[in-house]
Scaffold this active site. Structure first.
Site, mmCIF file in Angstrom:
data_model
loop_
_atom_site.group_PDB
_atom_site.id
_atom_site.type_symbol
_atom_site.label_atom_id
_atom_site.label_comp_id
_atom_site.label_asym_id
_atom_site.label_seq_id
_atom_site.Cartn_x
_atom_site.Cartn_y
_atom_site.Cartn_z
ATOM 1 C CE LYS A 280 3.395 -93.301 38.531
ATOM 2 N NZ LYS A 280 4.063 -91.997 38.446
ATOM 3 N NE ARG A 354 12.123 -89.494 45.196
ATOM 4 C CZ ARG A 354 11.980 -88.301 44.641
ATOM 5 N NH1 ARG A 354 12.290 -87.204 45.307
ATOM 6 N NH2 ARG A 354 11.543 -88.199 43.400
HETATM 7 N N1 BES Z 1 8.256 -94.263 38.247
HETATM 8 C C1 BES Z 1 7.970 -92.880 38.367
HETATM 9 C C2 BES Z 1 8.782 -92.029 37.400
HETATM 10 C C3 BES Z 1 8.370 -92.112 35.965
HETATM 11 C C4 BES Z 1 7.242 -91.461 35.505
HETATM 12 C C5 BES Z 1 9.139 -92.791 35.067
HETATM 13 C C6 BES Z 1 6.890 -91.522 34.170
HETATM 14 C C7 BES Z 1 8.817 -92.850 33.728
HETATM 15 C C8 BES Z 1 7.680 -92.222 33.294
HETATM 16 C C9 BES Z 1 8.301 -92.421 39.788
HETATM 17 O O1 BES Z 1 8.063 -93.330 40.788
HETATM 18 C C10 BES Z 1 7.438 -91.237 40.055
HETATM 19 O O2 BES Z 1 6.263 -91.400 40.079
HETATM 20 N N2 BES Z 1 8.060 -90.075 40.211
HETATM 21 C C11 BES Z 1 7.345 -88.879 40.446
HETATM 22 C C12 BES Z 1 8.104 -88.095 41.461
HETATM 23 C C13 BES Z 1 7.337 -86.903 41.991
HETATM 24 C C14 BES Z 1 6.144 -87.364 42.797
HETATM 25 C C15 BES Z 1 8.272 -86.074 42.842
HETATM 26 C C16 BES Z 1 7.251 -88.126 39.119
HETATM 27 O O3 BES Z 1 8.198 -88.145 38.349
HETATM 28 O O4 BES Z 1 6.205 -87.550 38.870
HETATM 29 MN MN MN Z 2 6.053 -93.266 41.460
#
Ligand code: BES
Ligand code: MN
Ligand code: ZN
Length: 497
Positions: A280, A354
């Site tokens: 990230k 997931r």
């Molecule tokens: N934990 C995150 C989702 C999230 C992001 C929650 C920001 C709250 C605030 C999750 O694991 C994630 O990173 N999801 C990705 C999915 C994508 C790679 C398809 C996302 O939402 O960017």
């Molecule tokens: Mn994630």
């Protein structure tokens, strides 16, 4: 906090603060009777316009002669028949004013609040919850605690009803509100804990702590070796990048009949989500310690169920791991076989929630559940769709979806259903495996739900995406305790009648 429901005469209450409710005309029966004892002092203030008539506006009066209360808090109803939404404003104004008023006890004469679309049980539950919640702080790591200063804390509140009738259901409602607040407080504490403290093993210890001395609750936890034996290679593909061992925690609450099928609550417990090799961006990454708030909400709900000793069977499942980049971490393009036998191409290691949840869903089959609800901070896309007000809801079962939707509305902890369908399922197609772990551009919350649905074919299932509702950012940074109110309300709606 001690919250009592009692009957009595408002004017005769010996308390540091008597809370009264009034419209523009001051005709509400309890208000009018107290006003009479004060020789009309209170209604004079109303007619003079000292209290703005908008639901939840307050006026604290230091001393009034003729009654025993040391102070009076006047609260505006806004209209003769306030709605439940007005009621929420009124209740939270009372809770926050009392918690800041440097008093230790108060009496709330709530008879004058007659809501157009909710009953007294609902109102009392909300009062108990908000008042218990109002003093919440997380100062565990501050050298100077709030208690060290000269703060005076509210510790005892009585909800006062004029008549003696129907006191029992109101006492039960107050107990429910207090239990929901205690559950929210636990969820907030777990969420606010930093990632170097709140690890998967820490959550296992917390579960064991919760079960201590509670005969109806038993807890066990699977480690990585156990999960390997079960073939949970999707789960393990996430935890393997971290030196913290992943855990699948099982909290088994048996309050119902032996033959009653349980409700399973499954929480995403990523104690820190760095994104893994699909790292990230740095800004705000600290907030990914909150990626275990789904798990925290399951803890909080289990606590409320235990506090209330509810007559129902509920299993709290926690899928917990840390998502880290490392030489031994999963890489984009890796393919894993889940416990269900379905293969997954990991196109993005940041779509890790997931991957741990799917194996936990397969594990849940052994409980022959009446319903499975998973709760997860799953997608940033959910914040784009619903902001920070409403949780996302996806389900393969209309009855379950409607029960959760209704529970959210009742508890003031809203969720909104999103569709699922073949056209979205297709976005998960992979050239090399049974499915990819991401669905490409568009509808990210829905494709994440579609992914989970493939592991939830054996039972009624619903998914709550709480990415936008579980915590607040900025100056108010902190866990909210959501969706504990929704989940407890849902469990209450499932009790045998
Ligand atoms: N934990 C995150 C989702 C999230 C992001 C929650 C920001 C709250 C605030 C999750 O694991 C994630 O990173 N999801 C990705 C999915 C994508 C790679 C398809 C996302 O939402 O960017
Ligand atoms: Mn994630
Ligand atoms: Zn995550």
């Amino acid at each position: 906090m001690d919250i009592a429901v009692k009957s009595g005469n408002a004017a005769k209450q010996q308390t540091q603060c008597l809370v009264l409710f009034t419209g523009t005309k001051g005709k509400q029966p309890v208000f009018a009777s107290v006003d009479k004892e004060t020789g009309g002092a209170l209604s004079t203030l109303i007619t003079r316009g000292d209290l703005q008539q908008t639901a939840g506006k307050t006026l604290l009066i230091p001393a009034v002669s003729g009654i025993k209360a040391e102070r009076v808090l006047l609260v505006a109803l806004g209209k003769e028949k306030p709605t439940a939404a007005d009621g929420e404003k009124i209740v939270s104004a009372v809770a926050s004013t009392l918690s800041r008023a440097r008093i230790t006890d108060a009496v709330i004469a709530f008879d004058d609040i007659e809501l157009s679309d909710q009953d007294t049980v609902w109102l009392v539950r909300l009062f108990a919850r908000n008042i218990t919640n109002a003093g919440y702080t997380f100062d565990h790591y501050k050298s100077k605690k709030k208690d060290d200063t000269d703060s005076v804390e509210l510790s005892s509140v009585a909800l006062l009803q004029a008549s003696r009738k129907e006191l029992e259901p109101l006492k039960q409602a107050a107990a429910e509100g207090a239990a929901i607040a205690a559950g929210m407080s636990m969820a907030r504490d777990l969420g606010n804990q930093p990632g170097n403290v709140c690890t998967p093993k820490y959550l296992t210890e917390q579960a064991k702590e919760l079960a201590k001395g509670v005969t109806k609750l038993s807890v066990k936890a699977l480690g990585e070796k156990d999960m390997e034996k079960l073939g949970m290679l999707s789960f393990l593909s996430v935890s393997k990048g971290s030196s913290q061992e992943g855990q699948l925690i099982i909290m088994d609450y048996k309050g119902g009949k032996k033959a009653d099928k349980p409700v399973v609550l499954l929480g995403k417990g990523i104690t820190f989500d760095s994104g893994g090799i699909s790292l990230k961006p740095g800004a705000g990454m600290d907030e990914m310690k909150y990626d275990m708030c789904g798990a925290a909400s399951v803890f909080g709900t289990m606590k409320a169920i235990v506090d209330l000793q509810l007559p129902i069977n509920v299993i709290g499942l926690i899928a917990t791991a840390e998502n880290m980049p490392a030489g031994h971490a999963s890489k984009p393009g890796d393919i894993v076989t889940s416990m269900s036998g379905q293969t997954i191409e990991i196109l993005n290691t940041d779509a890790e929630g997931r991957l741990v949840l799917c194996d936990a869903l397969t594990y849940a089959e052994r409980f022959k559940p009446k319903a499975v609800v998973d709760i997860a901070t799953l997608t940033g896309a959910c914040i784009v769709a619903l902001g920070h007000h409403t949780s996302g809801l996806i389900s393969n079962n209309d009855e379950l979806a409607e029960a959760l939707f209704a529970a959210g509305n009742t508890a003031g902890d809203k969720a909104w259903r999103l569709p699922m369908g073949e056209e979205y399922q297709k976005q998960l197609d992979s050239n090399f495996a049974d499915m990819a772990n991401i669905g490409g551009s568009g509808a990210g919350t829905i494709t994440a739900g579609c992914f989970l649905s493939r592991y939830a074919k054996e039972f009624p299932w619903a998914h709550l995406d709480i990415a936008g509702t579980a915590w607040k950012s900025g100056g108010e940074k902190g866990a909210t305790g959501r969706p504990v109110p929704l989940l407890v309300q849902y469990i209450l709606s499932q009790l045998p009648s």
